[in-house]
Structure formats: C-alpha cells, structure tokens
Design a protein around this motif. Structure first.
Motif, PDB file in Angstrom:
ATOM      1  N   GLU A  27       0.831  -1.203   0.000  1.00  0.00           N
ATOM      2  CA  GLU A  27       0.000   0.000   0.000  1.00  0.00           C
ATOM      3  C   GLU A  27       0.864   1.251   0.000  1.00  0.00           C
ATOM      4  N   THR A  28       1.928   1.234   0.803  1.00  0.00           N
ATOM      5  CA  THR A  28       2.826   2.391   0.885  1.00  0.00           C
ATOM      6  C   THR A  28       3.493   2.668  -0.451  1.00  0.00           C
ATOM      7  N   MET A  29       3.973   1.605  -1.118  1.00  0.00           N
ATOM      8  CA  MET A  29       4.643   1.776  -2.407  1.00  0.00           C
ATOM      9  C   MET A  29       3.679   2.343  -3.457  1.00  0.00           C
ATOM     10  N   LEU A  30       2.449   1.875  -3.444  1.00  0.00           N
ATOM     11  CA  LEU A  30       1.459   2.382  -4.392  1.00  0.00           C
ATOM     12  C   LEU A  30       1.159   3.854  -4.137  1.00  0.00           C
ATOM     13  N   ILE A  31       1.042   4.211  -2.850  1.00  0.00           N
ATOM     14  CA  ILE A  31       0.780   5.612  -2.492  1.00  0.00           C
ATOM     15  C   ILE A  31       1.941   6.490  -2.912  1.00  0.00           C
ATOM     16  N   TYR A  32       3.186   6.031  -2.627  1.00  0.00           N
ATOM     17  CA  TYR A  32       4.370   6.795  -3.021  1.00  0.00           C
ATOM     18  C   TYR A  32       4.399   7.010  -4.532  1.00  0.00           C
TER      19      TYR A  32
END
Length: 329
Positions: A27-32
């Motif tokens: 989720e973090t990578m997608l948001i970044y």
C-alpha cells in the motif's frame, strides 16, 4: 527475532515520542508512486504554463498575467508542499517545530493566493464580457501586475496574523515529539472560511452569473442582426466568441477549484476545529492540492495557444533567435 524496545518510536530515547507511521508495504509503495507522479506532473505542467506566458510576447496580456500568478502558486504546491507530504507518509517529523509552523504558513499563503487570483480572474472576465468597450482602459498589464503583487502581499500578512499563535509557540498543537500538526481553532477557522472561501466564492459566482446573463443577451442580439452583419460586425463577433471561450474555460477552472476545496473546509462548516497533519496524506489536503495539477490540464484541453506553445518548448524552438515573437494565437 526480538523487537528492540522503542524501535517503533520516532525518538526512542524520549518517553513522549510519537510512534512511527506504519502502513502495509504494498500500500505504501502504491501511495508513493501515485503521489510522486502527481507531484512531478504538477511541476512539469505548471512550468510549461509559466515558460509559455513569460516567453511569448503574444501571451503578455492582463488575463494571462493572472493565469501566470495561478500557475506560480500551483507550481509551488507541486514543488514544495507535495514532496513534504509524500516524505512524511512513512516517516516522523524531524525538522523541528519551527519548520513545521513555517511549512503550514507557506501552505496557507499559497492556497490563499490561488483563491485571490481566482477572484481577479473573475473580475477580468466580467469586465471583458459586460464592459467590453472599457476593457482596454480599465484592465491593463500594469494594473494586472499591481493586483497580483497586492494579492500575494495580502495573503502573506493575513496568514501571519491568522497563525500568530503558532508562530509565537511553534509545536503548540503537537501531542508528542516527531509530529507536525497545526490545529486551527474554530474562531480562526471561521475567519479563514469567510475571507478565503465564502466571500471569494460569492464574488466569483455573482460575477459569473452576470457574465452568463450578459452573454445570453448579447447572443440573442447578434442572432437578430445576423442578416445585416458587416465585416466589421463579424470581426466583433469573433472577438466576442474568443472572450466567451476564455470565460467558459476559466469558469471551468473555478468549478474544479470548488470541487477540490470544499471537503477541506468541511470541519469549519460542521463547527469543528481544523486539524492538519503533515505525517498523514489526508484525503482533503491531497484533493485540495490536486487542483494544482488539474488547472494546466484544463488549459491544455481548452487553450490552443497552450498546446502550440508546448510544441515550441518541447521541440526546443524557443531557443531559436526571435522565437519570443512567434505566432502562438
């Protein structure tokens, strides 16, 4: 594997430290990736708008000077505000309370300048459509420049007054170390809502309603005299159509602005304090800032001169001697 006590704290040596923000890795990578793309696109598109209006002499009009001011504020959003919000999605705030307060001060100044520029654009379109014979005398490049400078100065002074408590006591809203939060109390929130949202929006809506009424009446008058139209009248109609197209385009910009900023002001409308946290990419904050990415996209769809100037810039034709005098319109 044992977890070291305090490893999930921003400052393990302090008992009053905040915990490090944690989200699932995927989720973090997608948001970044998503937010970084928005930031890059915002900077690139608004930089193209700024270069276009600054370089080509045909675009040095009062209306485009106002669009230039809006593009500068949008560029600063993508260049200064969005990267900070992206960095602190999965990180604590280590820059200190003073930098935290200054960050939000800059954020509020840029936002206020965008709103004030929207009002100036509405006034410009109102005079162009409703008082076309007086437009060239009332609206000049010098007056547009002075209005832009006064607009930015007012925003700086107004925001310093509104955030003076936080400037005197940086970090007063933080509940723990490693946090960057600014809480605007209800009274200050109401003042902010009235002067940077309600009054400007009322002015914009009233002016655009009058523009719409004037445009409808003028269209009927032109249709009734179309049979007797002369070449001179035909040229006047062409000019009027161009002014109306500009009004529709900038009206669409304002509608998008309202859609993006209404959720941000919802807490004040609901009678609550407004809390802003740099360590969390709140939907309301990002929606408001996403407006800075949408404005140049609207220009690209509605303004042929912007598409033509982009072509000149990307093909490096602006590096040729005399390119500033190129026919863009």
């Amino acid at each position: 594997m044992e977890t070291v006590p305090g490893a999930d704290l921003c400052f393990p040596q302090l008992n009053s430290s905040c915990r490090t923000p944690t989200h699932p890795h995927t989720e973090t990578m997608l948001i970044y990736a998503l937010l970084s793309s928005i930031s890059l696109i915002t900077v690139a598109l608004n930089l193209l708008v700024i270069i276009s209006i600054s370089h080509f002499r045909q675009l040095h009009s009062p209306t485009n000077l106002l669009i230039l001011s809006l593009a500068v504020s949008d560029l600063l959003v993508g260049l200064l505000l969005m990267p900070v919000e992206i960095i602190y999605i999965e990180a604590c705030w280590f820059l200190g309370d003073i930098m935290c307060t200054l960050y939000y001060l800059v954020d509020y100044i840029i936002t206020s300048a965008s709103v004030a520029t929207m009002v100036l654009i509405s006034v410009d379109r109102y005079i162009a459509i409703c008082e076309p014979l007086h437009y060239t005398t009332k609206v000049t490049k010098a007056r547009a420049q002075n209005c832009v400078w006064l607009c930015w100065m007012w925003c700086v002074i107004f925001r310093i007054i509104l955030l003076h408590d936080h400037l005197e006591r940086p970090g007063r809203s933080n509940s723990c170390f490693g946090e960057c939060v600014v809480v605007i109390n209800y009274t200050a929130g109401v003042v902010d809502l009235v002067f940077t949202f309600i009054i400007p929006i009322l002015v914009i809506i009233i002016l655009y309603l009058r523009v719409f009424v004037a445009a409808v009446s003028q269209a009927r008058a032109m249709r009734s005299h179309v049979a007797a139209a002369t070449t001179q009248r035909s040229g006047a109609v062409t000019v009027k159509k161009r002014e109306m197209k500009a009004a529709r385009t900038l009206g669409f910009v304002i509608v998008v602005f309202l859609f993006c900023f209404c959720p941000y002001y919802y807490p004040t409308l609901a009678g609550e304090d407004t809390s802003i946290d740099a360590s969390s990419a709140a939907f309301e904050i990002w929606l408001a800032h996403f407006n800075s990415c949408l404005n140049p996209v609207i220009y690209a769809f509605f303004y042929p001169w912007f598409r033509k100037s982009i072509q000149h810039i990307l093909t490096l034709q602006i590096l040729k001697p005399g390119s500033c005098d190129a026919n863009i319109l």
